[in-house]
Design an enzyme around this catalytic site. Structure first.
Site, PDB file in Angstrom:
ATOM      1  N   LYS A 135     -40.958  -1.354  13.696  1.00  0.00           N
ATOM      2  CA  LYS A 135     -39.919  -0.763  14.539  1.00  0.00           C
ATOM      3  C   LYS A 135     -40.260  -0.988  16.012  1.00  0.00           C
ATOM      4  O   LYS A 135     -41.450  -0.964  16.372  1.00  0.00           O
ATOM      5  CB  LYS A 135     -39.874   0.757  14.315  1.00  0.00           C
ATOM      6  CG  LYS A 135     -39.237   1.204  13.009  1.00  0.00           C
ATOM      7  CD  LYS A 135     -39.205   2.719  12.934  1.00  0.00           C
ATOM      8  CE  LYS A 135     -38.695   3.226  11.603  1.00  0.00           C
ATOM      9  NZ  LYS A 135     -37.270   2.956  11.362  1.00  0.00           N
TER      10      LYS A 135
ATOM     11  N   ARG B  32     -36.093   4.394   0.356  1.00  0.00           N
ATOM     12  CA  ARG B  32     -35.433   4.220  -0.947  1.00  0.00           C
ATOM     13  C   ARG B  32     -36.404   3.652  -1.975  1.00  0.00           C
ATOM     14  O   ARG B  32     -36.246   3.874  -3.164  1.00  0.00           O
ATOM     15  CB  ARG B  32     -34.187   3.337  -0.769  1.00  0.00           C
ATOM     16  CG  ARG B  32     -34.480   1.979  -0.225  1.00  0.00           C
ATOM     17  CD  ARG B  32     -33.242   1.280   0.316  1.00  0.00           C
ATOM     18  NE  ARG B  32     -32.881   1.725   1.663  1.00  0.00           N
ATOM     19  CZ  ARG B  32     -31.870   1.234   2.353  1.00  0.00           C
ATOM     20  NH1 ARG B  32     -31.094   0.294   1.832  1.00  0.00           N
ATOM     21  NH2 ARG B  32     -31.598   1.680   3.563  1.00  0.00           N
TER      22      ARG B  32
HETATM   23  N1  BES Z   1     -36.885   6.483   8.451  1.00  0.00           N
HETATM   24  C1  BES Z   1     -35.887   5.508   8.693  1.00  0.00           C
HETATM   25  C2  BES Z   1     -34.489   6.100   8.887  1.00  0.00           C
HETATM   26  C3  BES Z   1     -34.227   6.975  10.053  1.00  0.00           C
HETATM   27  C4  BES Z   1     -34.314   6.502  11.352  1.00  0.00           C
HETATM   28  C5  BES Z   1     -33.769   8.262   9.841  1.00  0.00           C
HETATM   29  C6  BES Z   1     -33.998   7.326  12.418  1.00  0.00           C
HETATM   30  C7  BES Z   1     -33.450   9.088  10.890  1.00  0.00           C
HETATM   31  C8  BES Z   1     -33.579   8.611  12.186  1.00  0.00           C
HETATM   32  C9  BES Z   1     -35.796   4.538   7.521  1.00  0.00           C
HETATM   33  O1  BES Z   1     -36.948   4.295   6.805  1.00  0.00           O
HETATM   34  C10 BES Z   1     -35.346   3.252   8.113  1.00  0.00           C
HETATM   35  O2  BES Z   1     -36.080   2.701   8.866  1.00  0.00           O
HETATM   36  N2  BES Z   1     -34.137   2.850   7.773  1.00  0.00           N
HETATM   37  C11 BES Z   1     -33.555   1.675   8.283  1.00  0.00           C
HETATM   38  C12 BES Z   1     -32.884   0.985   7.123  1.00  0.00           C
HETATM   39  C13 BES Z   1     -32.508  -0.440   7.390  1.00  0.00           C
HETATM   40  C14 BES Z   1     -33.741  -1.299   7.557  1.00  0.00           C
HETATM   41  C15 BES Z   1     -31.683  -0.914   6.223  1.00  0.00           C
HETATM   42  C16 BES Z   1     -32.506   2.078   9.334  1.00  0.00           C
HETATM   43  O3  BES Z   1     -31.854   3.113   9.177  1.00  0.00           O
HETATM   44  O4  BES Z   1     -32.380   1.350  10.310  1.00  0.00           O
HETATM   45 ZN    ZN Z   2     -38.153   2.715   7.628  1.00  0.00          ZN
END
Ligand code: BES
Ligand code: ZN
Ligand code: ZN
Length: 458
Positions: free
Chosen positions: A237, A311
């Site tokens: 990230k 997931r």
């Molecule tokens: N933990 C994050 C989701 C998240 C981010 C929840 C900010 C609440 C606030 C999750 O693991 C993630 O990184 N999801 C990605 C999914 C994508 C790669 C399909 C997202 O939401 O960008």
């Molecule tokens: Zn993630």
């Protein structure tokens, strides 16, 4: 962090400075019954029946506090006053049906995460004459503080091994049992996705398992995403998006708060809590984009993006949850940024394969000032999860509808005859609101608890 980590609770006592809570329209009547001194004082301080005021005697000592609000039935209507009153003990004087909400709001607004910081000022405390209401309020306060504490604790102090201690301590507090699978044991017992996501961390991945209650009672299983820190993995990230990722175990914290409510109220259910607890870290042995993992269910999944790890850990946990055929499964997860784009940060989204439960939950949420909003498991989007080399991809080919495609991924692992509810939560307050300080927060657990309490009453 060890639990219990003490926070202020509501006392059961009848001594203290009276604190009157009145609906705005009750104020004229109340004023009528006061002596000339109080009438004059309120007139000369231009108090017109709105908000908080303090009333002294003719020595300047505090006699009572008065708060008039617009809609005191709503949970947080009086929440601010706990912070505004001087550090004394107050006794609540109000209609009985307002007592519980006022006490809960008081406790939630008094919360301070002071594990790493000295707090400056002593706080006012609240006493209730009714022990039953004080106890009920304290259960909600403690459950919410548990959720907040777990989330607020920095990732370095809330890794899978620490989370295991917390879950074990809560299990023991209520006479439940705790077991866990650690590291290689996950592979031996067939939890490949949980191991794959967590294996790059020096903090070994775990599956935490809490059981409580009478085996004769209907079975309810809770599953929580316990990603102790989500760096994104090799699909790292950017710094802004990583900053808050200590909260990525918010789902685990939510199901522990919900378990606390269920156990402290002694609901007649057989409870199981399953938490995949991992750190999504970067190292030479990290799982990679393009890897294919055979899940516990038997479906193969292609890793399109290592940041869609929630997931992955949930799918093996959900397969296990289905194994012992519970009455209903609830999962909580900080699963997608997309859900926050859809609903904002203060309204949790949920998905369900059961229309009746979904409808009932929305109604209970409205009544409880703990709203939840249903989003669709729109089947047509299932095609977006196609993989060329595996049965399914962990990430859709488009970011649009990201909360839905994430939920559709999870649905593949849930037996279609088991009612299932999946909550995609923020687990964090971005701004200060009455009773809701910036930081870790529980969303929807009072609603789910009240739903369960109504459905399974003793
Ligand atoms: N933990 C994050 C989701 C998240 C981010 C929840 C900010 C609440 C606030 C999750 O693991 C993630 O990184 N999801 C990605 C999914 C994508 C790669 C399909 C997202 O939401 O960008
Ligand atoms: Zn993630
Ligand atoms: Zn995550």
């Amino acid at each position: 962090m060890s639990w219990p980590y003490m926070h202020q609770t509501i006392q059961h006592a009848s001594d203290g400075t009276p604190l009157y809570l009145l609906e705005k329209n009750q104020f004229p009547n109340w004023l009528q019954q006061q002596d000339a001194f109080v009438k004059n004082w309120l007139k000369n301080t231009q108090y017109e029946g709105r908000g908080l005021t303090l009333i002294p005697d003719n020595n300047g000592e505090l006699v009572c506090a008065l708060f008039c609000g617009e809609d005191l039935q709503s949970l947080f209507a009086s929440a601010d006053i706990a912070k505004q009153l001087p550090p004394q003990q107050f006794t609540l004087c109000c209609d009985t049906e307002l007592e519980l909400n006022a006490a809960i709001a008081w406790g939630l607004s008094s919360y301070q995460f002071d594990k790493y910081k000295k707090v400056e000022a002593p706080q006012a405390t609240l006493a209730l004459a009714n022990d039953d209401i004080a106890q009920q309020a304290n259960n909600v306060i403690q459950a919410t503080c548990l959720v907040r504490d777990m989330i607020n604790t920095p990732a370095g102090d809330m890794m899978p091994e620490h989370m295991a201690q917390t879950v074990k301590a809560v299990a023991q507090q209520f006479g439940g049992t705790f077991s866990q699978l650690v590291d290689e044991e996950l592979l031996e017992h067939n939890y490949p996705t949980i191991h794959a996501v967590g294996r790059a961390s020096v903090h070994a991945p775990r599956l935490l398992d809490l059981r409580w209650g009478d085996k004769q009672h209907p079975k309810v299983t809770l599953v929580g995403k316990g990603v102790c820190f989500d760096s994104g993995g090799l699909d790292l990230k950017p710094s802004g998006a990583m900053r808050l990722m200590k909260k990525d175990m918010g789902g685990a914290a939510h199901v522990m708060g919900l378990a606390y409510l269920i156990m402290s109220h002694n609901l007649p259910i057989q409870l199981r809590v399953i938490i995949p607890s991992v750190e999504n870290a970067v190292s030479a042995n990290a799982f990679r984009p393009g890897d294919v993992i055979k899940t516990r269910h038997g479906i193969s999944v292609e890793i399109d993006n290592t940041d869609a790890e929630g997931r992955l850990v949930l799918c093996d946990a959900l397969s296990e949850a289905c194994n012992d055929k519970p009455d209903v499964i609830f999962d909580f997860a900080t699963l997608t940024g997309a859900c926050r784009v859809a609903l904002g940060t203060e309204l949790p989204g949920f998905f369900s394969n059961d229309n009746q439960i979904a409808q009932d939950l929305m109604a209970v949420g409205e009544e409880n000032d703990d709203p939840v909003w249903r989003l669709p498991l729109h089947k047509a989007y299932r095609g977006l999860l196609k993989s060329d080399v595996a049965d399914i991809s962990n990430c859709a080919s488009t970011p649009f509808g990201g909360a839905i495609t994430a939920a559709l991924y999870l649905q593949e692992f849930v037996h279609k005859d088991i009612p299932w509810l999946h909550f995609d939560v923020m687990a964090w307050n971005n701004r200060n609101l009455p009773g809701r300080p910036v930081g870790g927060e529980a969303f929807g657990i009072r609603t789910v608890f009240d739903y369960l309490a109504q459905r399974y009453s003793a």
